[in-house]
Design a protein around this motif. Structure first.
Motif, PDB file in Angstrom:
ATOM      1  N   GLU A   1     -15.771  35.754 -18.946  1.00 56.59           N
ATOM      2  CA  GLU A   1     -16.876  36.549 -18.282  1.00 56.59           C
ATOM      3  C   GLU A   1     -16.561  37.827 -18.020  1.00 56.59           C
ATOM      4  N   MET A   2     -15.549  38.003 -17.242  1.00 58.35           N
ATOM      5  CA  MET A   2     -15.179  39.279 -16.713  1.00 58.35           C
ATOM      6  C   MET A   2     -14.702  40.314 -17.742  1.00 58.35           C
ATOM      7  N   LEU A   3     -13.730  39.874 -18.550  1.00 56.00           N
ATOM      8  CA  LEU A   3     -12.991  40.896 -19.551  1.00 56.00           C
ATOM      9  C   LEU A   3     -13.612  41.160 -20.728  1.00 56.00           C
ATOM     10  N   ASP A   4     -14.605  40.120 -21.257  1.00 58.00           N
ATOM     11  CA  ASP A   4     -15.138  40.124 -22.526  1.00 58.00           C
ATOM     12  C   ASP A   4     -16.615  40.409 -22.415  1.00 58.00           C
ATOM     13  N   ARG A   5     -17.333  40.183 -21.296  1.00 63.29           N
ATOM     14  CA  ARG A   5     -18.666  40.406 -21.290  1.00 63.29           C
ATOM     15  C   ARG A   5     -18.902  41.362 -20.025  1.00 63.29           C
ATOM     16  N   TRP A   6     -18.598  41.132 -18.865  1.00 61.60           N
ATOM     17  CA  TRP A   6     -18.936  41.954 -17.644  1.00 61.60           C
ATOM     18  C   TRP A   6     -18.238  43.654 -18.107  1.00 61.60           C
ATOM     19  N   ALA A   7     -16.972  43.579 -18.538  1.00 63.99           N
ATOM     20  CA  ALA A   7     -16.459  44.922 -18.614  1.00 63.99           C
ATOM     21  C   ALA A   7     -17.327  45.844 -19.790  1.00 63.99           C
ATOM     22  N   PHE A   8     -17.733  45.139 -20.784  1.00 69.13           N
ATOM     23  CA  PHE A   8     -18.361  45.692 -21.745  1.00 69.13           C
ATOM     24  C   PHE A   8     -19.884  45.766 -21.648  1.00 69.13           C
ATOM     25  N   PHE A   9     -20.369  45.252 -20.508  1.00 76.31           N
ATOM     26  CA  PHE A   9     -21.951  45.267 -20.396  1.00 76.31           C
ATOM     27  C   PHE A   9     -22.264  45.713 -19.077  1.00 76.31           C
ATOM     28  N   ASP A  10     -22.286  45.023 -18.025  1.00 76.62           N
ATOM     29  CA  ASP A  10     -22.464  45.228 -16.686  1.00 76.62           C
ATOM     30  C   ASP A  10     -21.735  46.409 -16.174  1.00 76.62           C
ATOM     31  N   ARG A  11     -20.529  46.800 -16.329  1.00 73.97           N
ATOM     32  CA  ARG A  11     -19.661  47.792 -16.186  1.00 73.97           C
ATOM     33  C   ARG A  11     -20.151  49.069 -16.601  1.00 73.97           C
ATOM     34  N   ILE A  12     -20.568  49.129 -17.884  1.00 73.26           N
ATOM     35  CA  ILE A  12     -20.900  50.138 -18.422  1.00 73.26           C
ATOM     36  C   ILE A  12     -22.406  50.687 -17.893  1.00 73.26           C
ATOM     37  N   ILE A  13     -23.110  49.676 -17.770  1.00 75.94           N
ATOM     38  CA  ILE A  13     -24.629  49.889 -17.040  1.00 75.94           C
ATOM     39  C   ILE A  13     -24.334  50.537 -15.571  1.00 75.94           C
TER      40      ILE A  13
ATOM     41  N   ILE B   1     -15.599  47.901  -7.420  1.00 77.41           N
ATOM     42  CA  ILE B   1     -16.581  47.107  -6.610  1.00 77.41           C
ATOM     43  C   ILE B   1     -17.346  46.118  -7.168  1.00 77.41           C
ATOM     44  N   GLY B   2     -17.977  46.714  -8.244  1.00 79.07           N
ATOM     45  CA  GLY B   2     -18.722  45.976  -9.203  1.00 79.07           C
ATOM     46  C   GLY B   2     -17.979  44.736  -9.704  1.00 79.07           C
ATOM     47  N   ALA B   3     -16.740  45.008 -10.315  1.00 74.18           N
ATOM     48  CA  ALA B   3     -15.871  43.981 -10.715  1.00 74.18           C
ATOM     49  C   ALA B   3     -15.548  42.836  -9.743  1.00 74.18           C
ATOM     50  N   HIS B   4     -15.190  43.324  -8.433  1.00 73.28           N
ATOM     51  CA  HIS B   4     -14.820  42.410  -7.380  1.00 73.28           C
ATOM     52  C   HIS B   4     -16.055  41.603  -6.858  1.00 73.28           C
TER      53      HIS B   4
ATOM     54  N   GLU C   1      -4.921  37.083 -11.156  1.00 70.68           N
ATOM     55  CA  GLU C   1      -4.208  37.221 -12.624  1.00 70.68           C
ATOM     56  C   GLU C   1      -5.130  38.176 -13.418  1.00 70.68           C
ATOM     57  N   ILE C   2      -6.250  38.474 -13.354  1.00 65.76           N
ATOM     58  CA  ILE C   2      -7.128  39.345 -14.148  1.00 65.76           C
ATOM     59  C   ILE C   2      -7.282  40.686 -13.547  1.00 65.76           C
ATOM     60  N   ILE C   3      -6.876  40.864 -12.216  1.00 64.22           N
ATOM     61  CA  ILE C   3      -7.001  42.030 -11.497  1.00 64.22           C
ATOM     62  C   ILE C   3      -6.546  43.307 -12.480  1.00 64.22           C
ATOM     63  N   PRO C   4      -5.449  43.320 -12.777  1.00 64.78           N
ATOM     64  CA  PRO C   4      -4.813  44.444 -13.586  1.00 64.78           C
ATOM     65  C   PRO C   4      -5.343  44.639 -14.559  1.00 64.78           C
ATOM     66  N   LYS C   5      -5.911  43.682 -15.425  1.00 60.60           N
ATOM     67  CA  LYS C   5      -6.757  44.125 -16.656  1.00 60.60           C
ATOM     68  C   LYS C   5      -8.085  44.656 -16.360  1.00 60.60           C
ATOM     69  N   LEU C   6      -8.809  44.224 -15.270  1.00 52.78           N
ATOM     70  CA  LEU C   6     -10.146  44.628 -14.828  1.00 52.78           C
ATOM     71  C   LEU C   6     -10.012  46.316 -14.238  1.00 52.78           C
TER      72      LEU C   6
END
Length: 218
Positions: free
Chosen positions: A48-60, A148-151, A178-183
């Protein structure tokens, strides 16, 4: 620097009324349909965070950060089309309204004009877009805003999973760590509207479905 740091802590705190914690973002339906269990929540969170949020909500969020109010109004109407399903759009706008109304109660100087435009139907009020422009007004950098958005999004998912008895609070935070570094790495990358994408099939299916007698708004 100290004020910005404290603002960052406040905006990223799970107690801050972002609007996202009233929604399960598809988790409740996923549990109901057997797509999400205690055995695969860590993978669900990562996807959800690395495949969807990072390439959708993060960019918006990032793009909204770079807009002044006038440009934001025009731009948000354009990006609304990326919220392709009615349910996804409804949940995003619903959470955005809660976020603005909550923020307006204690920091109206940063949000009153946006809330007024939302009430007058001049903007849609998607949560990730509102977060971007509000974080900018709070004096936060683009990178800090994305972090902040990721968190906030991660904690919303973990909170929903805890309420649904899918994961313990401790394990949820372990999986998140575990996913914080990648985020953080993804948030450091430059992006633009043309990069908007991201797809997490199981999450999308769950988000589109409806569970009877829901614990959450959506």
């Amino acid at each position: 620097m100290t004020i910005d740091f404290l603002r960052s802590l406040q905006l990223a705190d799970s107690g801050f009324p972002t609007g996202g914690f009233g929604y399960s973002w598809g988790l409740e339906t996923a549990v109901y349909k057997g797509l999400l269990t205690k055995n695969n929540f860590s993978l669900w969170l990562e996807s959800e965070m690395l495949d969807r949020w990072a390439f959708f909500d993060r960019i918006i969020l990032s793009e909204a950060w770079g807009k002044d109010t006038q440009k934001f109004v025009l731009w948000e109407k354009k990006i609304d089309r990326y919220f392709w399903s009615k349910k996804q759009k409804k949940d995003s706008i619903g959470a955005g309204r809660v976020y603005l109304e909550s923020l307006n109660r204690f920091n109206s100087k940063k949000s009153s004009d946006l809330l007024k435009m939302l009430n007058e139907n001049k903007i849609y009020g998607h949560l990730s877009a509102l977060q971007g422009i509000i974080y900018k007004r709070m004096g936060l950098s683009r990178y800090e805003s994305m972090l902040i958005g990721a968190h906030v999004n991660s904690q919303s998912l973990i909170s929903a999973a805890v309420r649904l008895n899918v994961v313990s609070s401790m394990n949820g935070q372990i999986y998140y760590s575990e996913i914080i570094p990648k985020l953080a790495n993804l948030c450091s990358r430059k992006c633009c509207e043309d990069d908007i994408g991201g797809f997490f099939p199981s999450g999308e299916i769950a988000l589109l479905s409806i569970k009877p007698n829901s614990l959450f708004i959506n």
